[in-house]
Design a protein around this motif. Structure first.
Motif, PDB file in Angstrom:
ATOM      1  N   HIS A 199       0.820  -1.215   0.000  1.00 29.36           N
ATOM      2  CA  HIS A 199       0.000   0.000   0.000  1.00 29.36           C
ATOM      3  C   HIS A 199       0.853   1.264   0.000  1.00 29.36           C
ATOM      4  O   HIS A 199       0.342   2.362   0.210  1.00 29.36           O
ATOM      5  CB  HIS A 199      -0.938   0.005   1.208  1.00 29.36           C
ATOM      6  CG  HIS A 199      -2.083  -0.961   1.072  1.00 29.36           C
ATOM      7  ND1 HIS A 199      -1.971  -2.292   1.397  1.00 29.36           N
ATOM      8  CD2 HIS A 199      -3.360  -0.788   0.628  1.00 29.36           C
ATOM      9  CE1 HIS A 199      -3.127  -2.893   1.175  1.00 29.36           C
ATOM     10  NE2 HIS A 199      -3.978  -2.018   0.704  1.00 29.36           N
ATOM     11  N   GLU A 204      -6.416   1.382   5.607  1.00 26.69           N
ATOM     12  CA  GLU A 204      -5.339   1.021   4.683  1.00 26.69           C
ATOM     13  C   GLU A 204      -5.619   1.557   3.290  1.00 26.69           C
ATOM     14  O   GLU A 204      -4.704   1.775   2.490  1.00 26.69           O
ATOM     15  CB  GLU A 204      -5.200  -0.502   4.641  1.00 26.69           C
ATOM     16  CG  GLU A 204      -3.920  -1.018   4.043  1.00 26.69           C
ATOM     17  CD  GLU A 204      -2.725  -0.871   4.966  1.00 26.69           C
ATOM     18  OE1 GLU A 204      -1.912   0.039   4.714  1.00 26.69           O
ATOM     19  OE2 GLU A 204      -2.595  -1.661   5.910  1.00 26.69           O
ATOM     20  N   ASN A 205      -6.901   1.793   2.989  1.00 27.07           N
ATOM     21  CA  ASN A 205      -7.303   2.307   1.678  1.00 27.07           C
ATOM     22  C   ASN A 205      -7.999   3.658   1.814  1.00 27.07           C
ATOM     23  O   ASN A 205      -8.911   3.960   1.040  1.00 27.07           O
ATOM     24  CB  ASN A 205      -8.236   1.303   1.003  1.00 27.07           C
ATOM     25  CG  ASN A 205      -7.571  -0.013   0.685  1.00 27.07           C
ATOM     26  OD1 ASN A 205      -6.935  -0.171  -0.349  1.00 27.07           O
ATOM     27  ND2 ASN A 205      -7.708  -0.988   1.598  1.00 27.07           N
ATOM     28  N   SER A 206      -7.598   4.466   2.783  1.00 28.60           N
ATOM     29  CA  SER A 206      -8.276   5.739   3.037  1.00 28.60           C
ATOM     30  C   SER A 206      -8.270   6.623   1.788  1.00 28.60           C
ATOM     31  O   SER A 206      -7.280   6.690   1.057  1.00 28.60           O
ATOM     32  CB  SER A 206      -7.613   6.473   4.199  1.00 28.60           C
ATOM     33  OG  SER A 206      -6.279   6.795   3.903  1.00 28.60           O
ATOM     34  N   ARG A 209     -10.128   6.020  -0.736  1.00 23.92           N
ATOM     35  CA  ARG A 209     -10.531   5.164  -1.850  1.00 23.92           C
ATOM     36  C   ARG A 209     -11.838   4.476  -1.488  1.00 23.92           C
ATOM     37  O   ARG A 209     -11.991   3.951  -0.390  1.00 23.92           O
ATOM     38  CB  ARG A 209      -9.453   4.123  -2.114  1.00 23.92           C
ATOM     39  CG  ARG A 209      -9.805   3.104  -3.181  1.00 23.92           C
ATOM     40  CD  ARG A 209      -8.729   2.037  -3.252  1.00 23.92           C
ATOM     41  NE  ARG A 209      -9.160   0.877  -4.038  1.00 23.92           N
ATOM     42  CZ  ARG A 209      -8.613  -0.329  -3.951  1.00 23.92           C
ATOM     43  NH1 ARG A 209      -7.628  -0.539  -3.113  1.00 23.92           N
ATOM     44  NH2 ARG A 209      -9.058  -1.312  -4.701  1.00 23.92           N
ATOM     45  N   LEU A 252     -14.296   1.533  -1.368  1.00 19.72           N
ATOM     46  CA  LEU A 252     -14.235   0.082  -1.445  1.00 19.72           C
ATOM     47  C   LEU A 252     -15.649  -0.475  -1.593  1.00 19.72           C
ATOM     48  O   LEU A 252     -16.527  -0.164  -0.782  1.00 19.72           O
ATOM     49  CB  LEU A 252     -13.576  -0.493  -0.191  1.00 19.72           C
ATOM     50  CG  LEU A 252     -12.115  -0.102   0.041  1.00 19.72           C
ATOM     51  CD1 LEU A 252     -11.593  -0.735   1.326  1.00 19.72           C
ATOM     52  CD2 LEU A 252     -11.244  -0.506  -1.147  1.00 19.72           C
ATOM     53  N   THR A 306     -15.833  -6.154  -2.259  1.00 15.28           N
ATOM     54  CA  THR A 306     -14.407  -6.120  -1.938  1.00 15.28           C
ATOM     55  C   THR A 306     -14.186  -6.246  -0.443  1.00 15.28           C
ATOM     56  O   THR A 306     -13.319  -6.998   0.016  1.00 15.28           O
ATOM     57  CB  THR A 306     -13.776  -4.820  -2.447  1.00 15.28           C
ATOM     58  OG1 THR A 306     -13.920  -4.744  -3.867  1.00 15.28           O
ATOM     59  CG2 THR A 306     -12.296  -4.742  -2.085  1.00 15.28           C
ATOM     60  N   GLN A 323     -12.407  -9.505   1.613  1.00 12.85           N
ATOM     61  CA  GLN A 323     -11.216  -9.351   2.435  1.00 12.85           C
ATOM     62  C   GLN A 323     -11.445  -9.683   3.905  1.00 12.85           C
ATOM     63  O   GLN A 323     -10.500  -9.937   4.644  1.00 12.85           O
ATOM     64  CB  GLN A 323     -10.682  -7.920   2.315  1.00 12.85           C
ATOM     65  CG  GLN A 323      -9.999  -7.625   1.009  1.00 12.85           C
ATOM     66  CD  GLN A 323      -8.736  -8.451   0.831  1.00 12.85           C
ATOM     67  OE1 GLN A 323      -7.890  -8.526   1.709  1.00 12.85           O
ATOM     68  NE2 GLN A 323      -8.617  -9.117  -0.312  1.00 12.85           N
ATOM     69  N   MET A 366     -15.994   4.473   2.272  1.00 12.82           N
ATOM     70  CA  MET A 366     -14.683   5.084   2.210  1.00 12.82           C
ATOM     71  C   MET A 366     -14.366   5.772   3.524  1.00 12.82           C
ATOM     72  O   MET A 366     -15.213   6.464   4.087  1.00 12.82           O
ATOM     73  CB  MET A 366     -14.593   6.101   1.069  1.00 12.82           C
ATOM     74  CG  MET A 366     -13.269   6.838   0.986  1.00 12.82           C
ATOM     75  SD  MET A 366     -13.203   8.011  -0.409  1.00 12.82           S
ATOM     76  CE  MET A 366     -14.341   9.273   0.148  1.00 12.82           C
TER      77      MET A 366
END
Length: 223
Positions: free
Chosen positions: A120, A163-165, A167, A169, A173, A177, A215
């Motif tokens: 990431h 971890e995907n801030s 973005r 999801l 998805t 996960q 998000m």
């Protein structure tokens, strides 16, 4: 984070799966190379723990197939001390790291955290978004410096979102996960966990993007 474990030794596989599950990972376990290819063809994983000496299709073949289809999922190789050549070949084929058997389960968990972090583009071990701080190794969360008690599933969901801030999801998805093949998932389970996180950490932390997903937003979580 969901991990694919590829190991044909039942005793070793049982131990690794149990250890990684206790460390907070959702672990799916397959016992041969063909099963690994089938799983990777249809599912998404945060990382793969890959033994080299597998039946039906060896680990190096699985790794070569992955990288040949531009699958950048981090791969941690399990190898014996007398398999130095295979270890080198694995790294040259695109493996991200390796551990030697016998190994310590805490070391595998730590190496997986590092692989996911690097995947990431992150260097710091702690995730910070506004007033929220999450420590993946200690599995702790604080808000404005005060500890926040989360269930294991709430923690895993928050970890994935942070971890995907920034973005969005998709629901699928997130579910892929968070849950393994063996998990029974209620249709509204994700929404329930989102509701609990908002109640504990503030309604503004997690945005709903209608028709798309969720998000975590730095702007939304600023104090």
């Amino acid at each position: 984070m969901r991990i694919l474990l590829v190991e044909d030794d039942r005793l070793l596989g049982d131990g690794v799966k149990a250890g990684l599950t206790q460390a907070g990972y959702a672990v799916d376990w397959v016992r041969d190379g063909e099963a690994a290819v089938a799983a990777l063809s249809t599912e998404t994983f945060a990382a793969v723990v890959l033994d080299l000496g597998l039946p039906k299709r060896d680990g190096l073949s699985v790794l070569k197939w992955m990288r040949g289809r531009h699958d950048a999922t981090p791969v941690l190789i399990l190898t014996a001390r007398d398999q130095l050549d295979d270890k080198v070949r694995g790294l040259d084929l695109g493996a991200d790291d390796y551990v030697l058997k016998p190994f310590d389960l805490d070391e595998i968990a730590a190496r997986l955290r590092a692989l996911v972090r690097r995947a990431h583009g992150r260097t710091e071990p702690v995730l910070i978004l506004g007033e929220i701080e999450l420590n993946p190794a200690a599995r702790t969360v604080t808000r404005n410096g005060e500890p926040v008690e989360l269930t294991p599933r709430e923690f895993d969901l928050l970890h994935l979102l942070l971890e995907n801030s920034g973005r969005v999801l998709a629901r699928r998805t997130l579910e892929e996960q968070l849950y393994t093949w063996q998990d029974a998932v209620d249709s509204n389970a994700l929404e329930v966990h989102i509701h609990h996180l908002r109640r504990k950490l503030g309604n503004e932390l997690i945005r709903t993007v209608r028709g798309v997903g969720y998000m975590a937003s730095a702007e939304a979580s600023a104090p």
